[in-house]
Scaffold this active site. Structure first.
Site, PDB file in Angstrom:
ATOM      1  N   ASN A 240       0.862  -1.167   0.000  1.00 39.77           N
ATOM      2  CA  ASN A 240       0.000   0.000   0.000  1.00 39.77           C
ATOM      3  C   ASN A 240       0.906   1.227   0.000  1.00 39.77           C
ATOM      4  O   ASN A 240       1.728   1.404   0.903  1.00 39.77           O
ATOM      5  CB  ASN A 240      -0.898  -0.020   1.239  1.00 39.77           C
ATOM      6  CG  ASN A 240      -1.901   1.092   1.256  1.00 39.77           C
ATOM      7  OD1 ASN A 240      -1.552   2.257   1.068  1.00 39.77           O
ATOM      8  ND2 ASN A 240      -3.150   0.750   1.502  1.00 39.77           N
TER       9      ASN A 240
ATOM     10  N   HIS B 166      -3.181   0.233  -3.460  1.00 42.04           N
ATOM     11  CA  HIS B 166      -3.282  -0.645  -2.304  1.00 42.04           C
ATOM     12  C   HIS B 166      -2.261  -1.767  -2.511  1.00 42.04           C
ATOM     13  O   HIS B 166      -1.700  -1.914  -3.605  1.00 42.04           O
ATOM     14  CB  HIS B 166      -4.687  -1.223  -2.202  1.00 42.04           C
ATOM     15  CG  HIS B 166      -5.702  -0.244  -1.705  1.00 42.04           C
ATOM     16  ND1 HIS B 166      -6.840  -0.635  -1.053  1.00 42.04           N
ATOM     17  CD2 HIS B 166      -5.754   1.113  -1.768  1.00 42.04           C
ATOM     18  CE1 HIS B 166      -7.556   0.424  -0.729  1.00 42.04           C
ATOM     19  NE2 HIS B 166      -6.919   1.497  -1.155  1.00 42.04           N
TER      20      HIS B 166
ATOM     21  N   GLU C 220      -2.582  -5.025  -2.866  1.00 46.82           N
ATOM     22  CA  GLU C 220      -2.959  -5.979  -3.902  1.00 46.82           C
ATOM     23  C   GLU C 220      -2.860  -5.370  -5.299  1.00 46.82           C
ATOM     24  O   GLU C 220      -2.400  -6.030  -6.231  1.00 46.82           O
ATOM     25  CB  GLU C 220      -4.387  -6.492  -3.661  1.00 46.82           C
ATOM     26  CG  GLU C 220      -4.554  -7.257  -2.360  1.00 46.82           C
ATOM     27  CD  GLU C 220      -4.928  -6.395  -1.168  1.00 46.82           C
ATOM     28  OE1 GLU C 220      -5.492  -6.938  -0.222  1.00 46.82           O
ATOM     29  OE2 GLU C 220      -4.649  -5.167  -1.179  1.00 46.82           O
TER      30      GLU C 220
ATOM     31  N   CYS D 118      -9.834  -5.245   0.971  1.00 44.32           N
ATOM     32  CA  CYS D 118     -10.958  -4.303   1.040  1.00 44.32           C
ATOM     33  C   CYS D 118     -11.880  -4.555  -0.155  1.00 44.32           C
ATOM     34  O   CYS D 118     -11.600  -5.399  -1.004  1.00 44.32           O
ATOM     35  CB  CYS D 118     -10.436  -2.863   1.042  1.00 44.32           C
ATOM     36  SG  CYS D 118      -9.702  -2.373  -0.543  1.00 44.32           S
TER      37      CYS D 118
ATOM     38  N   CYS E 295     -10.024  -3.994  -3.550  1.00 43.41           N
ATOM     39  CA  CYS E 295      -9.126  -5.090  -3.923  1.00 43.41           C
ATOM     40  C   CYS E 295      -9.891  -6.392  -4.130  1.00 43.41           C
ATOM     41  O   CYS E 295      -9.510  -7.212  -4.973  1.00 43.41           O
ATOM     42  CB  CYS E 295      -8.031  -5.235  -2.874  1.00 43.41           C
ATOM     43  SG  CYS E 295      -6.971  -3.766  -2.810  1.00 43.41           S
TER      44      CYS E 295
ATOM     45  N   ASP F 119      -7.992   5.084   4.459  1.00 41.34           N
ATOM     46  CA  ASP F 119      -7.639   3.983   3.576  1.00 41.34           C
ATOM     47  C   ASP F 119      -8.834   3.101   3.263  1.00 41.34           C
ATOM     48  O   ASP F 119      -8.973   2.610   2.135  1.00 41.34           O
ATOM     49  CB  ASP F 119      -6.514   3.149   4.187  1.00 41.34           C
ATOM     50  CG  ASP F 119      -5.889   2.197   3.201  1.00 41.34           C
ATOM     51  OD1 ASP F 119      -5.325   2.680   2.193  1.00 41.34           O
ATOM     52  OD2 ASP F 119      -5.969   0.985   3.405  1.00 41.34           O
TER      53      ASP F 119
END
Length: 149
Positions: A44, A55, A57, A82, A85, A145
């Site tokens: 991230n 992020h 991922e 999240c 992602c 975030d």
């Protein structure tokens, strides 16, 4: 070649720790093929690069480059993905996700599992404590975030 989920996670943890040192959110990720070869890793970097789309991922995914088929790929992340992602994982049909922890944030685990993605939650104490400490010390960055200001 990587042979265990914990070995996969080690690469993502290393990325999360770099992100923390850089002043960012400590989420690291890596993308592997079915044989255990690393395709891309990332972290991230929203804070570091002032880019809300980076992020862990997405960074690992971008660093892996273009791949024709993701169904047999393995996304490893230190924290449950999240919704953003999770959407990436679903959009490209990544078949397996190894999660370091989902205690501090559950994200889209149940949704992904319901979509047929194999979810492996390692409940890593290292990941749990790293994220809990970050949330406690930087709640403003954390809630930014995950989009919960």
């Amino acid at each position: 070649m990587i042979e265990s989920p914990e070995q996969y996670l080690k690469i993502a943890i290393d990325q999360a720790e770099i992100g923390l040192i850089e002043g960012g959110v400590p989420v690291g990720a890596a993308l592997f093929d079915a044989a255990g070869n690393l395709l891309g890793k990332g972290r991230n970097r929203r804070v570091q690069l002032n880019d809300p789309s980076i992020h862990g991922e997405t960074d690992a995914f971008r660093n892996a480059g273009r791949i024709k088929n993701y169904r047999d790929k393995i996304m490893v992340t230190t924290l449950a993905p999240c919704w953003y992602c999770s959407g990436l994982i679903r959009q490209f049909n990544i078949g397996t996700v190894i999660v370091g922890e989902s205690v501090n944030f559950r994200g889209g685990i149940d949704w992904l599992r319901g979509c047929g993605v194999e979810m492996i939650d390692l409940a890593s104490e290292k990941c749990i404590s790293m994220m809990a400490r970050f949330i406690r010390e930087h709640p403003d960055l954390w809630f930014e975030d995950i989009g919960e200001i």
